[in-house]
Design an enzyme around this catalytic site. Sequence first.
Site, PDB file in Angstrom:
ATOM      1  N   HIS A   1       0.874  -1.171   0.000  1.00 47.31           N
ATOM      2  CA  HIS A   1       0.000   0.000   0.000  1.00 47.31           C
ATOM      3  C   HIS A   1       0.913   1.224   0.000  1.00 47.31           C
ATOM      4  CE1 HIS A   1      -2.436  -2.986   2.126  1.00 47.31           C
ATOM      5  NE2 HIS A   1      -3.490  -2.274   2.002  1.00 47.31           N
TER       6      HIS A   1
ATOM      7  N   ASP B   1       2.204   2.272   3.444  1.00 41.83           N
ATOM      8  CA  ASP B   1       3.242   1.479   4.128  1.00 41.83           C
ATOM      9  C   ASP B   1       4.631   1.943   3.728  1.00 41.83           C
ATOM     10  OD1 ASP B   1       0.898   0.007   3.963  1.00 41.83           O
ATOM     11  OD2 ASP B   1       1.808  -1.565   2.738  1.00 41.83           O
TER      12      ASP B   1
ATOM     13  N   GLU C   1     -10.949  -6.633  -3.847  1.00 48.26           N
ATOM     14  CA  GLU C   1     -10.881  -7.613  -2.759  1.00 48.26           C
ATOM     15  C   GLU C   1     -12.146  -7.501  -1.920  1.00 48.26           C
ATOM     16  OE1 GLU C   1      -7.217  -7.780  -0.594  1.00 48.26           O
ATOM     17  OE2 GLU C   1      -8.164  -8.637   1.170  1.00 48.26           O
TER      18      GLU C   1
ATOM     19  N   HIS D   1     -11.854 -13.178   4.742  1.00 43.83           N
ATOM     20  CA  HIS D   1     -13.022 -12.407   4.330  1.00 43.83           C
ATOM     21  C   HIS D   1     -14.136 -13.340   3.869  1.00 43.83           C
ATOM     22  CE1 HIS D   1     -10.041  -8.889   3.465  1.00 43.83           C
ATOM     23  NE2 HIS D   1      -9.979  -9.332   4.697  1.00 43.83           N
TER      24      HIS D   1
ATOM     25  N   ASP E   1      -5.560 -13.837  -1.257  1.00 41.02           N
ATOM     26  CA  ASP E   1      -4.865 -13.512  -0.024  1.00 41.02           C
ATOM     27  C   ASP E   1      -5.001 -14.746   0.861  1.00 41.02           C
ATOM     28  OD1 ASP E   1      -4.208 -10.991  -0.877  1.00 41.02           O
ATOM     29  OD2 ASP E   1      -5.303  -9.928   0.688  1.00 41.02           O
TER      30      ASP E   1
ATOM     31  N   ASP F   1     -11.535 -10.111  11.747  1.00 38.81           N
ATOM     32  CA  ASP F   1     -10.517 -10.520  10.787  1.00 38.81           C
ATOM     33  C   ASP F   1      -9.183 -10.709  11.506  1.00 38.81           C
ATOM     34  OD1 ASP F   1      -9.593 -11.085   8.273  1.00 38.81           O
ATOM     35  OD2 ASP F   1      -9.312  -9.007   7.676  1.00 38.81           O
TER      36      ASP F   1
ATOM     37  N   ASP G   1      -6.492 -12.377  10.268  1.00 36.44           N
ATOM     38  CA  ASP G   1      -5.367 -12.312   9.322  1.00 36.44           C
ATOM     39  C   ASP G   1      -4.176 -13.147   9.765  1.00 36.44           C
ATOM     40  OD1 ASP G   1      -6.502 -10.741   7.331  1.00 36.44           O
ATOM     41  OD2 ASP G   1      -5.860  -8.850   8.220  1.00 36.44           O
TER      42      ASP G   1
ATOM     43  N   ASP H   1      -1.537 -11.866   3.192  1.00 34.82           N
ATOM     44  CA  ASP H   1      -1.999 -10.625   3.829  1.00 34.82           C
ATOM     45  C   ASP H   1      -2.188 -10.945   5.319  1.00 34.82           C
ATOM     46  OD1 ASP H   1      -3.032  -8.140   4.344  1.00 34.82           O
ATOM     47  OD2 ASP H   1      -4.944  -8.477   3.354  1.00 34.82           O
TER      48      ASP H   1
HETATM   49 CO    CO Z   1      -6.530  -9.053   2.190  1.00 32.98          CO
HETATM   50 CO    CO Z   2      -8.253  -9.618   6.150  1.00 35.15          CO
END
Ligand code: CO
Ligand code: CO
Lengths: 433, 433, 433, 433
Positions: C99, C102, C230, C269, C294, C305, C307, C337
Amino acid sequence: MTNFFADIPQLSYQGADSDSDFAFRHYNPDEVVLGRRMEDHLRFAVCYWHNFAWPGNDPFGGQTFQRPWFGDTMEHAKRKADVAFDMFRILNAPYFCFHDADMRPEGANFAENTRNLEEMTDYFAAKMEAGGPKLLWGTANLFSHRRYMAGAATNPDPDIFAFSAATVKTCMDATQRLNGENYVLWGGREGYETLLNTDLSKELDHMGRFLSMVVDYKHKIGFKGAILIEPKPQEPTKHQYDYDVATVFGFLQRFGLEKEVKLNIEQGHAILAGHSFEHEIALAASLGIFGSIDMNRNDYQSGWDTDQFPNNTPEVAMAYYEILRAGGFTTGGTNFDAKLRRQSLDPQDLILAHAGAMDVCARGLKAAAAMLEDGKLEAARAARYAGWDKPEAQAMLHSDLDRIAGDVLSQNINPNPRSGRQERLENLVNRYL
Amino acid sequence: MTNFFADIPQLSYQGADSDSDFAFRHYNPDEVVLGRRMEDHLRFAVCYWHNFAWPGNDPFGGQTFQRPWFGDTMEHAKRKADVAFDMFRILNAPYFCFHDADMRPEGANFAENTRNLEEMTDYFAAKMEAGGPKLLWGTANLFSHRRYMAGAATNPDPDIFAFSAATVKTCMDATQRLNGENYVLWGGREGYETLLNTDLSKELDHMGRFLSMVVDYKHKIGFKGAILIEPKPQEPTKHQYDYDVATVFGFLQRFGLEKEVKLNIEQGHAILAGHSFEHEIALAASLGIFGSIDMNRNDYQSGWDTDQFPNNTPEVAMAYYEILRAGGFTTGGTNFDAKLRRQSLDPQDLILAHAGAMDVCARGLKAAAAMLEDGKLEAARAARYAGWDKPEAQAMLHSDLDRIAGDVLSQNINPNPRSGRQERLENLVNRYL
Amino acid sequence: MTNFFADIPQLSYQGADSDSDFAFRHYNPDEVVLGRRMEDHLRFAVCYWHNFAWPGNDPFGGQTFQRPWFGDTMEHAKRKADVAFDMFRILNAPYFCFHDADMRPEGANFAENTRNLEEMTDYFAAKMEAGGPKLLWGTANLFSHRRYMAGAATNPDPDIFAFSAATVKTCMDATQRLNGENYVLWGGREGYETLLNTDLSKELDHMGRFLSMVVDYKHKIGFKGAILIEPKPQEPTKHQYDYDVATVFGFLQRFGLEKEVKLNIEQGHAILAGHSFEHEIALAASLGIFGSIDMNRNDYQSGWDTDQFPNNTPEVAMAYYEILRAGGFTTGGTNFDAKLRRQSLDPQDLILAHAGAMDVCARGLKAAAAMLEDGKLEAARAARYAGWDKPEAQAMLHSDLDRIAGDVLSQNINPNPRSGRQERLENLVNRYL
Amino acid sequence: MTNFFADIPQLSYQGADSDSDFAFRHYNPDEVVLGRRMEDHLRFAVCYWHNFAWPGNDPFGGQTFQRPWFGDTMEHAKRKADVAFDMFRILNAPYFCFHDADMRPEGANFAENTRNLEEMTDYFAAKMEAGGPKLLWGTANLFSHRRYMAGAATNPDPDIFAFSAATVKTCMDATQRLNGENYVLWGGREGYETLLNTDLSKELDHMGRFLSMVVDYKHKIGFKGAILIEPKPQEPTKHQYDYDVATVFGFLQRFGLEKEVKLNIEQGHAILAGHSFEHEIALAASLGIFGSIDMNRNDYQSGWDTDQFPNNTPEVAMAYYEILRAGGFTTGGTNFDAKLRRQSLDPQDLILAHAGAMDVCARGLKAAAAMLEDGKLEAARAARYAGWDKPEAQAMLHSDLDRIAGDVLSQNINPNPRSGRQERLENLVNRYL
Ligand SMILES: [Co+2]
Ligand SMILES: [Co+2]
Ligand SMILES: [Co+2]
Ligand SMILES: [Co+2]
Ligand SMILES: [Co+2]
Ligand SMILES: [Co+2]
Ligand SMILES: [Co+2]
Ligand SMILES: [Co+2]
C-alpha cells in the site's frame, strides 16, 4: 446376518496405499502407540441413533432414507438390531452407544416402554455375548417425545419430571445389564425458549436434584461406570443449561457433584458455544472432569449442529493431543455421534462414513502421540512458565497485595514482554501431521 | 469550566414533547418509580475511558478525534479531567467510572505510575467535593500496555503478575480514597491466543490466587464496596477465562469466592458469548452474584465488541425487568461503557449520545416497573410452575429414582404437555412498551 | 544488508525430515507439479503492511513491536525498505505487495504524499533491479487516515472522492513503474456504519464511477496487469459494499465492468461473509472473475478478521484444488496478507511465520495436483451430472414450462433420488492429504 | 365454520388501552396514514404452511401439535382449509399465501398432485368468493419431498428439473386462478451440501434457464402479478444460491431478468446472511428490485431460521421506513412466514401470535410514517451529501483520474472529515417510537 450390507466386506487394515474403498488405511487396531494398542487408545463407538433411527429429515424436508427396519413394532426393532450388529461387525467396532428410544418402540405408557426396553436389552445382550461389541454408554432420550417439549428434569410439570426420572432409572438398569462403561445425560430440552415463561432458579434446582438422584442410583445399583454430562449451548432450545464445560463445572460444584460426574464433549457443541474442541477437552482435563468425546464436527459456515463425521486430520490431532496429555481415556472413548448427510442414501455410505472417520482419528492419534513423545511442544510450554518454578515467585504468589506492591517498588520491577512464538509452535505441530 | 462544551446547556427533563436536542425527554431524576427516585434506580455512570481517552482508532484506521487534552503530561491529564467534570455536570450524571490509565499519564515505572495516580486522585477528589458526581467504580487497566500482552494475573512471567498486583493495590487505594462504591476487574488479556503455548491449569490457579488477594486486600483496608468481575468471552484474546456469568460462577466457587465477588454484566459481552443481556442478568441474580451493568450494546451483525450506546427500548426494558425482579441495584448501577462511533467528531455528539442513552434507559425502566407492578407476567410464570407447590411434588423431588419409577408405574403417570404461551406473553410485554 | 535478521540464514528446501526451523520442508521452488514449477504455480507474495508497518496494536492495546524503522521520516521509510528486502531475500519470495501508506511517510498534503511515494518508488525500483522480488500488486490505502473515516469513493464529501481518486492515480503510476502484475482495490471504508445517515444509491453510483475511472486510467497508461477488487463483508465498517464474490459480480455487471475487473479473494473475508474459501474461489472462477488470493485465515471462533498465516493443510488444499481446476493463476498469486500475533515480538517470528505458511501451501498444492491428476473426484462429479449430457435433457432445458409439464404427464416422469455420496468423496480427498 | 377456534371472537381495533387479549391495540385497518388506509399500506398476509401444515417438529423432536385436520386425504385437506379460512376471518386478514404442498395431499405422481391441487384450488376459490381474503402469493414447495433433496432446478438429474418445472407450471396456474398478486420462488434446496459433488457452473446455468421459463410462462398466460425470489443464504443447504439481495441481483442481471423479477425479503434470512432487515430492503429498493416482505424474525442468539413473529417495534419501524421511502408496496405485502413456538399448542396461540404481530407492524408503520412526514431524518441525510449537488462536484465525478489529480494538486484539496452524527440520528429516530 441380514442382507442390508450384502457385498460389503468386513473392513481390515490394508495400509495407506490400498486402493480399496472398504479398507482402513490408517486404523490398525493392534498397532502399538505410546505403549497401548490403537484400539485401546481410540475406543471407537458407533451410535445407534443417527445410523439406524434417523429418517433423514431436516427442518425443511422429510424422510429420505428408506430402511427395511423403519416401523413401530418389536419386529422392526429386532430387524434394526440385526442390521446394527452387522454394521458393528463390518466396522470391527469395539463399542456402540444407544438411547432407549432408538432401540425400542415407543409404548403407550411408561410400563410399556419399560417392557419394550427390557425385551430389547435381552436381545442386545444375546448379540453382544455372541461376539458383538461392548457398550460404551447408554442414555435416555428425554427430548424427542412431545411430553418433553418443555424439558424433562426442568419441566414446569412435576409429572414430567417423574416420568423422566423413572425413564432414566430403566435406562441405567439397561446400561448396567449390558455392562456399559458409562451412562450419559444430554439435556437437549433442559433450557428455555423464552425467559418470559421460565423460572430459572427453580429449573436449575430441579436439575441439580435430578442429577443427584442419578448419582445416588448409580451407587445404589453398584454401577461401576462413569456418569457423564454432554454439554451443548443451544439447539433445540434457545438456551441450554449445560452450555459448555465451564458452565457444567459450575453447576456440578453448586450441587457438590464435581467428583461424581464427568463430561462427554462433542466437537460440534464446542463450536456452537464459541470454543475449539481442544479447548473444551483441555479445560475439562484441567478441572478434573474429562470423560469421553463425541467425535463429530459441525460445519464452520452453519450455525446449527450438523453432526458430521470428522474429516480434518489436523483438528482431530489437536483433540487427541489434549486427551493424551491428560492420560488418555479411562472409561471414555471416541463415539461418532455423527450422521450421514441426508442425501447419502446407500448402505455403502453408512460404512464408508465410519471407515473414513476411523482413519482420520487414527492419523490424528498417531500425530498427537509423536508430538507428545518428541516433547518439543511440551518443552516450549514449560520454558515459557519457568519463572514460576522459582521459590521467590511461589512466595510472591502466596503473599498479598501490600507485600507485592512493596517489592515492585523497592526492586523497581519493570518487566519486558517476551515473544509468545505462536507461529513457530504452529510450524512445529505441522511437522507431525 | 473549560470551553470544550461551550454553548451546550446543562440538560434537564423537559418531557417527551420537547423539541430540543439537549434535553431529557424521559429521564426525570426525581420521578418516583416503584417507590424509588428514578435517579436512585438507574444510578447512571459515565465512563472516563471511551469518552476522554479513546482517540477514535479502530483496527484499520488511526485517530479521528482531535481533543485539546490529548497528550502525555500531567497538564493534559488535568485538562482532561476538567472537561470530563464539565460533561458530568452537563449530563447531571450521578456517577462516573475510571481506569487508572485513563486518568493519569503512563510513567516510566510503577513508582511514577503511582505518583501520577495519586496526584490525579487528589485532583478528582477536589472536583468531587466541589459538587461533582460520585464514583461508581474504579479499576486498573491491565491490558493496554505491552507488558500485559500475554495477560496480567495469568502472565507466564511472575514479574508481570507482581506488577499487576501492585497496580491493582494502588487502584483499590484510589477507589477507596474517592469513596467508590465498587471495584471492578475486567480480565481483557486473562485468556490465550493459542492453546499451544498455554498452561491452562497454571493460569487458572494464578488467577484464583490473584482474585483472593484482591478480596483480602479489600477487607484489610475496610473497603465497603463490592468487588466485581466483568465477564467477556473473547476479544482482545481468542479465549478469555471470564467467559460469561456461568463460567465466572464456576471459577468463584472453585476458589471459595462466590460470596465475596459479584458481576458487572455488559450487554455487548453477553451477546458475544451467545446470550441475551437479560439472560446473563437473570442467571447472575439466580446464582446470587448480580452486581452492576455496563449498558452498552453490540451490533447484531458484527462479531466484535462495538460498545455502542443503547437505543432499543424493548431490549433495555427486559434488562431492567430482570434487575427489578432481583430487587434493583444495591452498590451497582448503569454504567455506559459505550463509545461514540469514530465518525462522531463533535463535542455535541458526546453529550447527545449520553442523553439519548439515558432516555432509553428511563423508558425501559418505566416499562419494566409497570410490568412488574401489574403482575400479569409474574402471575403467568407462577401458574406455569404451580404443580411444584404441591406437597407430593416436593416429596417426589426429594425422593429417589426407584421410588419415582414405582410411582409412575403404579399411578400410570402419563403427562400431557401444556402450551408454553410464548407469543401471548410477548404480546403482554408489548403492552408496557 | 541490515542486521535486523542477523543470524537468520536464507531459507532453502531441505525436505520433510529436516530438523531445522529455518528451512522449507515442502516448498521446493523448482519441483515440477502438473508441468509447472512450484514457484510458478504458487507465486508467493509477502505483504509490506502487516510485516513492516503494523505496530502490534489491537482494539484494547497499543504497540507491542519495537522496530528500529518505526518513525515518520523518509529515513525511516528507507530503513524499513532495507529490512523488507532483506526478508524477501531470506524467504526467497518471488513477489511482494504494498500500500502507498506502508512505503512512504504521510505528508501534509497530496503533493507531499506524491513526492514521498515517488522517491520511495525509485528506491524500491533500485532494489528490485538489484535482484529483489517482483511486484505482485500495489494498492492505495484509502482507509487509515481520518479523512477516509466515512469512505473514499463513497464519501459524502466530493473533495474526499477527489483526494482518493488522485491518490489512486499515483499508486497506479507507482505500480506500473515497478512492473506490478496487478492493481488491487480494497474498499475498507466503502460501506456504512449506519443506514440512517447513508444514501445507498448515491454511494453505489459513485463507487461505480470511481471504478470506471480506474479502468479507464489503466487503459490510458497501458497498464498490462489486472485490476482486482478484494471483497470483504464488514470490518472496519458495519456493512461493506464489496461484501463477497457474488455481490461484487453484481456490482461489476451493473457498471459494465465484469470483463475488466477480477477478484482478489481472502480466506478470512470469505469466512466473515459466511462462505468457505473454496466456495468463493469456485464461484469467481465460474463467473469468470477469478484473479488472485490472499492466503490468510481467520480463527473460526473469532468474529473479526484475524489475518493469520495459514496452517491447516486440508483447507489450503481445497483452495488450490479450485484454483487448479480453474487453470491456475495467470496474473494472480498467493499473497500472505497475514500478520504475526502481536505477542510474536522477535525477528525470527516474522521469518518462521512465512516459512511455515509457504510449506503449508506447498503441501496443499501438491495434494490438490495429485487429486486433479488422478481424476477420481472429477470423474465422480461428471457422473453425477451425466444425465444432462443427453440430447433430450438439453432439449428439455431449452423448451418451456408447458412442454415440460406435458412430458412429465405423458411419460409419468417420477424420479427417485440418488445418493450424493458426500462421505465417500471426503474419504477420497483424504487419500491425497 | 369449524369449532377449532370456538369461543375466539373476531378481532377488531379497540385501542391501546384495551384489556382484551383478542383485540387489536394498534392495527386499525381504516386509519389513514400518509394518505392511505393502514390495511392498504400493510397488506397483511397469513401463511398457510406454518400455521396449518407444520406439526411442531424440530431436529430433535417430533410432532407436538395435534390438529384434527392432520392427515393425507382430500377430506383432511378440506377440513384444514375450513379452519384456515376461519382464522383468516377472525384475524380480518386481507391476504393469505400458500405452497402447493400445504393445500393438497401429496399424490403418487405428478398427475395426481395436479388433480389434487386443482380440486383444492376450486375449493379455495369458492371460499374466497364467499368473502375470504385475497391471495398475496402462491408458490411451489420444491424442497420437502425427498425427490428434491439435491435441488429442484439445480438437481443433477434432469428428470427432477422436469418434475419441478411441471410443478411450478401448475402452481402458477393455481395462483392465477385465485387472482394471486405475486408468484414466489424460494430455492430452499437450490444450493449444495458439499462443493465436492457440485458442478457450480452447470447448476447456476440451469437455475437461470428455469427462472427464464417461469418468466416466459408468466407472459404466456398473462399473469399480471410479480415474480418474486426469496433470498436465503443457507439452511436447509450449507450454501444456497439465492444468498441475499445483492447475490440475487447479480444472478438476475446475468440472465437478463432484472426487470422481470423482484424480491421477497425475509428478516430472518437477512440476519442469517449478516445483514439487517432494513439493509436488504433499502438495497433492493436502490437496485429497483424490491417486491414484498416476509415479516418474521430470527433469534439473534440462534444460528438457524427461527421464523418467529415480530415483536420488536423499533426494528419493524426501520423496515417500514425503508419501504415507505421506496414508495410503499405495490403488488407486495407483509406476509407472516412465521410459526408458533412448538410449545404453543393451543388454538388461541395461533390467533394471538398474529394479533400481536399485526399490532407491532401497525406501530412500526405509524412511527415510520411520522418520521418520514416530519422529514428531519431525510433533511439530515440530504445535507450530508449536499456537496455533490454542486456542478463542479458532478463535473469531477464525470471526469477522469488524471484531471482529478491535477485539480487536487493545483487547488491543494486537503479535506477535513465532518461528524457522521450517528447518535444524534438514533436519538431522533427514538422520538417517533
Ligand atoms: Co486481504
Ligand atoms: Co483480512
Ligand atoms: Co451434536
Ligand atoms: Co453428542
Ligand atoms: Co465491551
Ligand atoms: Co464493559
Ligand atoms: Co425463514
Ligand atoms: Co420466508
